[in-house]
Design an enzyme around this catalytic site. Structure first.
Site, PDB file in Angstrom:
ATOM      1  N   TYR A   1       0.946  -1.111  -0.010  1.00 45.76           N
ATOM      2  CA  TYR A   1       0.152  -0.020   0.010  1.00 45.76           C
ATOM      3  C   TYR A   1       0.987   1.299  -0.080  1.00 45.76           C
ATOM      4  O   TYR A   1       1.868   1.446   0.784  1.00 45.76           O
ATOM      5  CB  TYR A   1      -0.989  -0.206   1.282  1.00 45.76           C
ATOM      6  CG  TYR A   1      -2.119  -1.023   0.971  1.00 45.76           C
ATOM      7  CD1 TYR A   1      -2.444  -1.741  -0.196  1.00 45.76           C
ATOM      8  CD2 TYR A   1      -3.076  -1.345   2.172  1.00 45.76           C
ATOM      9  CE1 TYR A   1      -3.457  -2.709  -0.188  1.00 45.76           C
ATOM     10  CE2 TYR A   1      -4.023  -2.234   2.005  1.00 45.76           C
ATOM     11  CZ  TYR A   1      -4.125  -2.781   0.881  1.00 45.76           C
ATOM     12  OH  TYR A   1      -5.094  -3.843   0.879  1.00 45.76           O
TER      13      TYR A   1
ATOM     14  N   GLY B   1     -12.712   1.861   3.682  1.00 46.64           N
ATOM     15  CA  GLY B   1     -11.584   2.591   3.138  1.00 46.64           C
ATOM     16  C   GLY B   1     -11.657   4.095   3.023  1.00 46.64           C
ATOM     17  O   GLY B   1     -10.804   4.595   2.767  1.00 46.64           O
TER      18      GLY B   1
HETATM   19  N1  LIG Z   1      -7.305  -7.537  -0.492  1.00 48.11           N
HETATM   20  C1  LIG Z   1      -7.078  -6.774  -1.659  1.00 48.11           C
HETATM   21  O1  LIG Z   1      -6.942  -7.226  -2.762  1.00 48.11           O
HETATM   22  C2  LIG Z   1      -7.829  -5.593  -1.370  1.00 48.11           C
HETATM   23  C3  LIG Z   1      -8.137  -4.734  -2.524  1.00 48.11           C
HETATM   24  C4  LIG Z   1      -8.708  -3.337  -2.291  1.00 48.11           C
HETATM   25  C5  LIG Z   1      -8.720  -2.959  -0.887  1.00 48.11           C
HETATM   26  N2  LIG Z   1      -8.428  -3.637   0.182  1.00 48.11           N
HETATM   27  C6  LIG Z   1      -8.520  -3.413   1.429  1.00 48.11           C
HETATM   28  O2  LIG Z   1     -10.108  -2.857   1.614  1.00 48.11           O
HETATM   29  C7  LIG Z   1      -9.965  -1.307   2.056  1.00 48.11           C
HETATM   30  C8  LIG Z   1     -11.324  -0.518   1.634  1.00 48.11           C
HETATM   31  O3  LIG Z   1     -11.115  -0.643   0.135  1.00 48.11           O
HETATM   32  P1  LIG Z   1     -11.596   0.885  -0.514  1.00 48.11           P
HETATM   33  O4  LIG Z   1     -10.874   1.988  -0.039  1.00 48.11           O
HETATM   34  O5  LIG Z   1     -11.774   0.457  -1.925  1.00 48.11           O
HETATM   35  O6  LIG Z   1     -13.276   0.685   0.373  1.00 48.11           O
HETATM   36  P2  LIG Z   1     -14.306   1.487   0.083  1.00 48.11           P
HETATM   37  O7  LIG Z   1     -14.897   1.807   1.222  1.00 48.11           O
HETATM   38  O8  LIG Z   1     -15.356   0.591  -0.930  1.00 48.11           O
HETATM   39  O9  LIG Z   1     -14.033   2.868  -0.764  1.00 48.11           O
HETATM   40  C9  LIG Z   1     -13.545   3.818  -0.009  1.00 48.11           C
HETATM   41  C10 LIG Z   1     -13.645   5.180  -1.091  1.00 48.11           C
HETATM   42  O10 LIG Z   1     -14.906   5.435  -1.170  1.00 48.11           O
HETATM   43  C11 LIG Z   1     -14.993   6.796  -1.119  1.00 48.11           C
HETATM   44  N3  LIG Z   1     -16.338   6.814  -0.564  1.00 48.11           N
HETATM   45  C12 LIG Z   1     -16.852   6.540   0.966  1.00 48.11           C
HETATM   46  N4  LIG Z   1     -18.070   6.932   0.923  1.00 48.11           N
HETATM   47  C13 LIG Z   1     -18.229   7.866  -0.136  1.00 48.11           C
HETATM   48  C14 LIG Z   1     -19.338   8.834  -0.399  1.00 48.11           C
HETATM   49  N5  LIG Z   1     -20.638   8.608   0.449  1.00 48.11           N
HETATM   50  N6  LIG Z   1     -19.430   9.528  -1.484  1.00 48.11           N
HETATM   51  C15 LIG Z   1     -18.351   9.376  -2.159  1.00 48.11           C
HETATM   52  N7  LIG Z   1     -17.171   8.739  -1.975  1.00 48.11           N
HETATM   53  C16 LIG Z   1     -17.303   7.887  -0.978  1.00 48.11           C
HETATM   54  C17 LIG Z   1     -14.089   7.173  -0.144  1.00 48.11           C
HETATM   55  O11 LIG Z   1     -13.628   8.454  -0.253  1.00 48.11           O
HETATM   56  P3  LIG Z   1     -13.301   9.341   1.233  1.00 48.11           P
HETATM   57  O12 LIG Z   1     -11.911   8.960   1.518  1.00 48.11           O
HETATM   58  O13 LIG Z   1     -13.328  11.000   0.709  1.00 48.11           O
HETATM   59  O14 LIG Z   1     -14.502   9.031   2.303  1.00 48.11           O
HETATM   60  C18 LIG Z   1     -12.805   6.275  -0.561  1.00 48.11           C
HETATM   61  O15 LIG Z   1     -12.006   6.953  -1.530  1.00 48.11           O
HETATM   62  C19 LIG Z   1      -8.650  -0.836   1.687  1.00 48.11           C
HETATM   63  O16 LIG Z   1      -8.141   0.087   2.635  1.00 48.11           O
HETATM   64  C20 LIG Z   1      -7.657  -2.037   1.812  1.00 48.11           C
HETATM   65  O17 LIG Z   1      -7.265  -2.481   3.269  1.00 48.11           O
HETATM   66  C21 LIG Z   1      -7.680  -4.904  -0.132  1.00 48.11           C
END
Ligand SMILES: NC(=O)c1ccc[n+]([C@@H]2O[C@H](COP(=O)([O-])OP(=O)(O)OC[C@H]3O[C@@H](n4cnc5c(N)ncnc54)[C@H](OP(=O)(O)O)[C@@H]3O)[C@@H](O)[C@H]2O)c1
Length: 298
Positions: A55, A262
């Protein structure tokens, strides 16, 4: 306040997990601000932090480590999940020519040492192999993971993005039990509900972790107006944000899914923490599923 899930007799995680993939994208990466995010999580009962060596181009663990070093009392309140196995030309792996996977014992051990050092901790609560490696030799990778658990540097091991056959292959060469598979699951990516990935884990009573539970933000990009309208209506009825309803949709499944959030926003951490309060009856779950797949179920 989120509840907890036992992944093994030795390891329980908070039902909601905080993911640190995007921690380096925040305009403020100071230890004080990272500590504020961790404390916002703790206020919701979110004690499990999800990391990976890769990351932020191999920088996110050190950003988190800065906060742990500044506030050492936090470490014992948290479970740290991290991952290894992806090599890309960045940071300490800048000499990498071709993006690839490495599940050799030497790479896993070196990655764990770097993660421990960068986060300033003596143990990783859960180590995941990040992606299935087509060159994985289970007779090398499995014993390497067993040895890490025996050493105490890692309390438990699991995988991420593995299909059932990848999972069974690695497990067949191990003495310790793999405790989870972290896969993509959301209203934007509902395929695991029907492609066998969830069923495989349920049959073995293995709680899955769900990455990108809001589709990495795609849920809110304007391309799903009917789904958003339904989430907002349900949220208004129950006094929570639409994002909490989307996460509650995962919690409603009997597989005991652990969504990995996230957001970098302190306000959203607490808003999404309300997911535990949401009640979704069967028809409301299917109403959202219908929007997710784009048609009524057959
Ligand atoms: N194992 C794997 O291969 C893998 C792959 C991907 C991710 N992950 C893990 O999963 C975690 C979560 O992934 P993710 O960050 O993609 O999760 P997510 O919670 O689906 O997406 C987060 C993103 O959505 C945005 N967001 C959230 N609420 C929103 C809203 N109401 N309106 C507009 N945008 C919004 C956030 O922006 P803001 O920050 O502005 O709220 C952030 O950029 C990662 O941190 C990582 O630990 C693992």
């Amino acid at each position: 306040m989120t509840d907890r899930v036992d992944l093994s007799p030795e390891l329980s995680l908070s039902r909601l997990v905080y993911g640190m993939w995007r921690i380096g994208d925040d305009k403020d990466t100071s230890p004080a601000h990272v500590q504020a995010k961790v404390e916002a999580c703790l206020a919701q009962g979110i004690t499990t932090m999800d990391q990976a060596d890769i990351y932020g181009g191999y920088t996110a663990e050190a950003i988190f480590g800065g906060a742990l070093k500044a506030a050492p009392h936090l470490r014992d309140k948290l479970e740290i999940v991290t991952k290894c196995g992806i090599l890309v030309g960045a940071g300490r792996h800048s000499a990498t020519r071709v993006k690839h996977y490495d599940t050799t014992a030497a790479h896993i051990n070196a990655s764990v040492e770097a993660s421990l050092r960068d986060m300033g901790t003596d143990r990783i609560d859960l180590l995941l192999i990040h992606r299935p490696d087509p060159l994985m030799d289970p007779d090398e990778t499995g014993p390497a993971l067993d040895a890490l658990v025996a050493s105490g540097k890692v309390r438990a091991v699991g995988v991420s993005n593995f299909r059932p056959w990848d999972y069974a292959l690695l497990q067949s060469s191990m003495e310790t039990t793999l405790v989870t598979n972290q896969i993509e699951m959301s209203l934007v990516a509902p395929q695991a509900f029907t492609n066998g990935d969830l069923a495989f884990l349920q049959e073995r009573m293995i709680p899955p972790m769900a990455w990108s539970p809001l589709g990495g933000g795609k849920l809110f990009d304007g391309s799903r107006p009917a789904l958003i309208a339904a989430l907002e209506r349900i949220g208004a009825e129950q006094g929570v944000d639409a994002s909490a309803v989307a996460v509650a949709w995962l919690l409603r499944h009997p597989a005991r899914i652990l969504p990995v959030l996230g957001t970098n926003s302190l306000a959203r951490i607490s808003a999404i923490g309300d997911a535990a309060k949401v009640v979704l009856d069967r028809q409301t779950w299917f109403e959202l599923y219908t929007h997710a797949i784009g048609h009524e179920v057959p």
